[in-house]
Write a protein that holds these residues in place. Structure first.
Motif, PDB file in Angstrom:
ATOM      1  N   GLN A 191       1.256   0.313  12.283  1.00  0.00           N
ATOM      2  CA  GLN A 191       0.814  -1.075  12.428  1.00  0.00           C
ATOM      3  C   GLN A 191      -0.189  -1.468  11.348  1.00  0.00           C
ATOM      4  N   HIS A 192      -0.432  -0.585  10.392  1.00  0.00           N
ATOM      5  CA  HIS A 192      -1.460  -0.834   9.392  1.00  0.00           C
ATOM      6  C   HIS A 192      -0.870  -0.844   7.983  1.00  0.00           C
ATOM      7  N   ARG A 193      -1.613  -1.472   7.079  1.00  0.00           N
ATOM      8  CA  ARG A 193      -1.278  -1.391   5.664  1.00  0.00           C
ATOM      9  C   ARG A 193      -1.708  -0.011   5.167  1.00  0.00           C
ATOM     10  N   LEU A 194      -0.777   0.712   4.603  1.00  0.00           N
ATOM     11  CA  LEU A 194      -1.043   2.096   4.216  1.00  0.00           C
ATOM     12  C   LEU A 194      -1.060   2.245   2.696  1.00  0.00           C
ATOM     13  N   ILE A 195      -1.989   3.050   2.228  1.00  0.00           N
ATOM     14  CA  ILE A 195      -2.197   3.283   0.795  1.00  0.00           C
ATOM     15  C   ILE A 195      -1.850   4.735   0.501  1.00  0.00           C
ATOM     16  N   GLY A 196      -1.010   4.964  -0.527  1.00  0.00           N
ATOM     17  CA  GLY A 196      -0.636   6.338  -0.813  1.00  0.00           C
ATOM     18  C   GLY A 196      -0.020   6.516  -2.176  1.00  0.00           C
ATOM     19  N   PHE A 197       0.646   7.656  -2.373  1.00  0.00           N
ATOM     20  CA  PHE A 197       1.191   8.018  -3.677  1.00  0.00           C
ATOM     21  C   PHE A 197       2.464   7.243  -3.971  1.00  0.00           C
TER      22      PHE A 197
END
Length: 314
Positions: A191-197
């Motif tokens: 349910q969240h904005r996710l930050i990753g590679f």
């Protein structure tokens, strides 16, 4: 068949620059040469090796198969030349001259500066070159003198010291959490904005394999869709700090940062870390002093920032 055996190193240096930049003009700017001089260097190298090295195209100069085959040898020459100049940069027996260090971008920007500043305050004639990259630069080829690595070095002829576990966990900006809510389960992350590679580099793949093996309670990263993707850990950290979403960063860095709040605190990933250098450099006073300062400084940082981090079990 090569027509001349004695080929100037300048030709190989120019060749590498054209390979990297894709044009004679860009290589000329990088090397502070004129474009005709760069063209003469390439022509002389082609004459010497007996093969055409570049083909003109609308996209610039494209390397031929012969150029691609020559590249690793030219890079070895460049690394050897650079190492030779560093070795000759200081007086024998004194802590002076140049030491080249390789570290990740986050390590180089967030953790190493005060360690290096203290080192140079102690040894003012020491010069530090800091190469920021998540790639594993080759210690044996002497691309760098000392490397800080999140994976245990496996080469022979390498001296290494374990400095600790730079754990990473999920974090977000408090303003983002106030607006979007705080995830309390793995399922909440969807349910969240996710930050990753962005790219599954060899380092990322190895890290994910360790997570699956050592922390089965972690989310399945194969199933996660990141809303913001970058291969720069430093950029990921900046996105988390700015309120872009939920991402993973070092627990020790977040400890005293008001822009970072840890979420899902039972989940973390271990980044066991070593300082390594070629064994031939043990007799170099400047490399030994730098190596010891990095080990001491990184251990001190971890002791203050994340004392709960479990060490590596042998």
């Amino acid at each position: 068949m090569a027509r001349h055996r004695n080929i100037s190193w300048d030709y190989y240096r120019t060749f590498l620059s054209v390979l990297r930049d894709g044009s004679l003009s860009a290589a000329a700017r990088e090397l502070a040469l004129t474009q005709p001089t760069v063209g003469r260097h390439i022509a002389a190298l082609e004459e010497a090796v007996g093969f055409e090295l570049f083909i003109r195209s609308p996209q610039g100069l494209l390397p031929t198969d012969a150029a691609i085959a020559l590249r690793p040898y030219a890079e070895n020459l460049a690394a050897t030349t650079s190492a030779l100049l560093r070795a000759a940069s200081g007086e024998v027996g004194k802590i002076e001259g140049t030491v080249r260090i390789s570290a990740s971008d986050v390590m180089g920007v967030e953790i190493l500066p005060p360690i290096i500043a203290k080192l140079q305050e102690t040894f003012p004639r020491l010069e530090i070159e800091l190469s920021l990259s998540n790639a594993l630069e080759d210690l044996l080829r002497r691309d760098v003198d000392i490397a800080i690595r999140m994976t245990e070095p496996v080469q022979n002829a390498v001296v290494m010291r374990y400095v600790g576990n730079f754990r990473i966990g999920f974090h977000a900006n408090p303003a983002y959490l106030q607006k979007m809510g705080t995830p309390t389960t793995n399922e909440d992350l969807a349910q969240h904005r996710l930050i990753g590679f962005d790219t599954r580099t060899p380092f990322v793949r190895a890290a994910l394999e360790r997570v699956k093996r050592d922390t089965p309670s972690m989310p399945d990263f194969d199933q996660i869709i990141f809303n913001m993707r970058t291969d720069s850990n430093l950029a990921q950290l900046a996105l988390i700090r700015s309120g872009g979403g939920v991402g993973m960063c070092q627990i020790g860095l977040a400890k005293d940062d008001s822009n970072l709040v840890r979420v899902l605190p039972d989940l973390d990933m271990s980044l066991h870390t070593w300082v390594a250098m070629h064994e031939n450099l043990r007799s170099s006073p400047r490399c030994r002093a730098t190596f010891d300062a990095l080990v001491h400084g990184l251990k001190g940082f971890l002791k203050a920032a994340d004392p709960a981090a479990p060490a590596l079990k042998r």
